[in-house]
Design a protein around this motif. Structure first.
Motif, PDB file in Angstrom:
ATOM      1  N   THR A 294      35.112  57.880  92.787  1.00  0.00           N
ATOM      2  CA  THR A 294      35.742  57.513  91.510  1.00  0.00           C
ATOM      3  C   THR A 294      36.855  58.481  91.103  1.00  0.00           C
ATOM      4  O   THR A 294      37.134  58.658  89.921  1.00  0.00           O
ATOM      5  CB  THR A 294      34.670  57.466  90.387  1.00  0.00           C
TER       6      THR A 294
ATOM      7  N   ASP B  71      38.584  61.332  97.916  1.00  0.00           N
ATOM      8  CA  ASP B  71      37.292  60.612  97.964  1.00  0.00           C
ATOM      9  C   ASP B  71      37.364  59.520  99.037  1.00  0.00           C
ATOM     10  O   ASP B  71      36.484  58.668  99.131  1.00  0.00           O
ATOM     11  CB  ASP B  71      36.907  60.051  96.587  1.00  0.00           C
TER      12      ASP B  71
ATOM     13  N   ASN C  73      31.106  59.990  94.549  1.00  0.00           N
ATOM     14  CA  ASN C  73      30.930  58.611  94.044  1.00  0.00           C
ATOM     15  C   ASN C  73      32.118  57.708  94.329  1.00  0.00           C
ATOM     16  O   ASN C  73      32.053  56.509  94.031  1.00  0.00           O
ATOM     17  CB  ASN C  73      30.686  58.635  92.524  1.00  0.00           C
TER      18      ASN C  73
ATOM     19  N   ARG D 146      31.587  65.243  91.746  1.00  0.00           N
ATOM     20  CA  ARG D 146      30.884  63.965  91.501  1.00  0.00           C
ATOM     21  C   ARG D 146      31.812  62.792  91.797  1.00  0.00           C
ATOM     22  O   ARG D 146      31.405  61.805  92.408  1.00  0.00           O
ATOM     23  CB  ARG D 146      30.412  63.880  90.053  1.00  0.00           C
TER      24      ARG D 146
ATOM     25  N   LYS E  22      35.692  62.338 102.489  1.00  0.00           N
ATOM     26  CA  LYS E  22      35.326  62.919 101.193  1.00  0.00           C
ATOM     27  C   LYS E  22      35.358  64.431 101.330  1.00  0.00           C
ATOM     28  O   LYS E  22      34.513  65.012 102.004  1.00  0.00           O
ATOM     29  CB  LYS E  22      33.930  62.464 100.781  1.00  0.00           C
TER      30      LYS E  22
END
Ligand code: GLY
Length: 407
Positions: free
Chosen positions: A287, A168, A285, A281, A237
């Protein structure tokens, strides 16, 4: 696959034409995409993630300038050098032929890499694709006519492994390591291909690896993700697929791909226990540090069914036998991933490329290999594959080779 996230993505996917961003954007909007997952490198290189981002759709896949990790060999090598990350071999980048001959003289063996996308066909290795320094020099000259730069590297001896990591931008998570088989024929003979098959092992290592080798690959990738952010101001990402080689002196970086590998994705994604949608996700995001990403402890063997002519040079006597009908019988517990095939009114036809990825999954490599082989024997038509991939004999050769290299 059994993973609900992957199954739902498979239903909602678009295949090319990559140059047509408008079609891709229309597709994304029609589905009201929460996010997009970009498969291959061409659309990444064209800036599909930037275009989606401008339309408010986040993506699992790097923006164009970050996809340079794959599309520009010099970008990656220079960044690894600049940030003192271990893993580079001796290398130099040249934008003209000045100095190339002298540098070639300094290297015991040579690898020549065009600086740009070449569909996996551009890298040439001494001993495989050419023999002498003169030939290396001529190839560099050829590359510079089509590409802005050429990277010349020292040829490394060792065993290769692929470590497909999910990032990420701040957190990087490794998936089980895989070994690909690029050569077309049994015994690693013949021309290079996109990949004829691959395997991964139950312990999330490979039989010729030490635990510290996987850690070294992940550590390099974490540092590269951090350096990429410092260099560009953007979080990476997506997938950072590191191709590594274990040498006498430790793990070295061969190259990065900005996407999952084909066929290597077919080894690891079926083992994924965490819902892939949740991973996506977390990637968009930022996370990923809060999501445990887990894989089943199983061995996998993937073998590609290909047309007999796949990978042969155009002047080879068998090079014409391509588009042909195939029939798929009882494939037992193997998973089949259809690739370059057309479904016509009277059945399934191969094209010129890799046709079906056949994956055996089991408690051991032996069993997984047998599941794949048995399924392949149920596919009738003028097909070919590499029966040696995942067998005990070939894996023993890798182990013996690595022992010799480590001395
Ligand atoms: N199998 C190598 C690749 O996907 O590039």
């Amino acid at each position: 696959t059994n993973n609900p996230g992957i199954a739902s993505l498979a239903e909602k996917s678009i295949v090319g034409p990559y140059e047509d961003l408008a079609t891709i954007m229309a597709f994304a909007k029609e589905y009201g995409c929460e996010f997009a997952v970009i498969g291959p490198e061409d659309p990444l290189n064209l800036g599909i993630v930037d275009a989606l981002g401008a339309a408010g759709i986040p993506a699992v896949g790097p923006r164009k300038k970050l996809a340079r990790l794959e599309t520009s060999k010099s970008f990656t090598r220079d960044m690894v050098r600049k940030y003192g990350i271990p893993g580079n071999p001796r290398y130099e980048t040249f934008t003209s032929i000045d100095g190339i001959e002298a540098f070639l003289e300094e290297l015991p063996g040579v690898v020549v890499k065009p600086d740009g996308l070449t569909g996996g066909k551009g890298v040439k290795v001494q001993g495989d694709h050419f023999q002498t320094r003169r030939e290396a020099f001529e190839y560099c000259r050829e590359v510079l006519q089509e590409h802005p730069a050429v990277v010349i590297e020292e040829k490394l001896e060792g065993e290769e492994f692929s470590l497909q990591c999910i990032s990420d931008g701040k957190t990087v998570v490794a998936t089980p390591p895989v070994q690909d088989h690029k050569r077309r024929f049994v015994g690693d003979k013949g021309p290079n291909t996109g990949g004829m098959g691959s395997y991964s092992d139950r312990d999330h290592s490979l039989p010729f690896m030490r635990p510290e080798d996987v850690k070294a690959g992940l550590e390099i990738t974490r540092k590269v993700a951090e350096a990429t952010y410092r260099e560009t101001g953007d979080y990476y990402k997506g997938v950072m697929y590191g191709g590594f080689i274990i040498t006498r002196d430790g793990v070295r970086l061969v190259e990065y791909n900005a996407r999952f590998g084909d066929p290597e994705a077919m080894n690891i994604l079926p083992l994924l226990k965490t819902d892939f949608i949740e991973i996506c996700r977390a990637v968009v995001n930022g996370t990923l540090d809060r999501l445990p990403v887990e894989f089943e402890k199983k061995a996998t063997v993937c073998k590609y069914i290909v047309p007999k002519a796949y990978g042969l040079p155009k002047d080879h006597p068998d090079a014409k036998s391509t588009s042909a009908k195939i029939d798929v019988g009882d494939v037992g517990s193997a998973r089949l991933y259809y690739s370059s095939v057309d479904r016509k009114a009277d059945g399934l036809y191969m094209t010129t490329s890799r046709a079906i990825g056949v994956v055996g999954i089991a408690a051991s490599l032996d069993e997984a290999e047998k599941i794949a082989e048995s399924a392949i024997s149920a596919v009738k038509g003028p097909v070919d594959h590499r029966p040696d991939i995942g067998t005990r004999a070939l894996i023993q050769r890798r182990i013996d080779h690595m022992k010799k290299i480590r001395g």
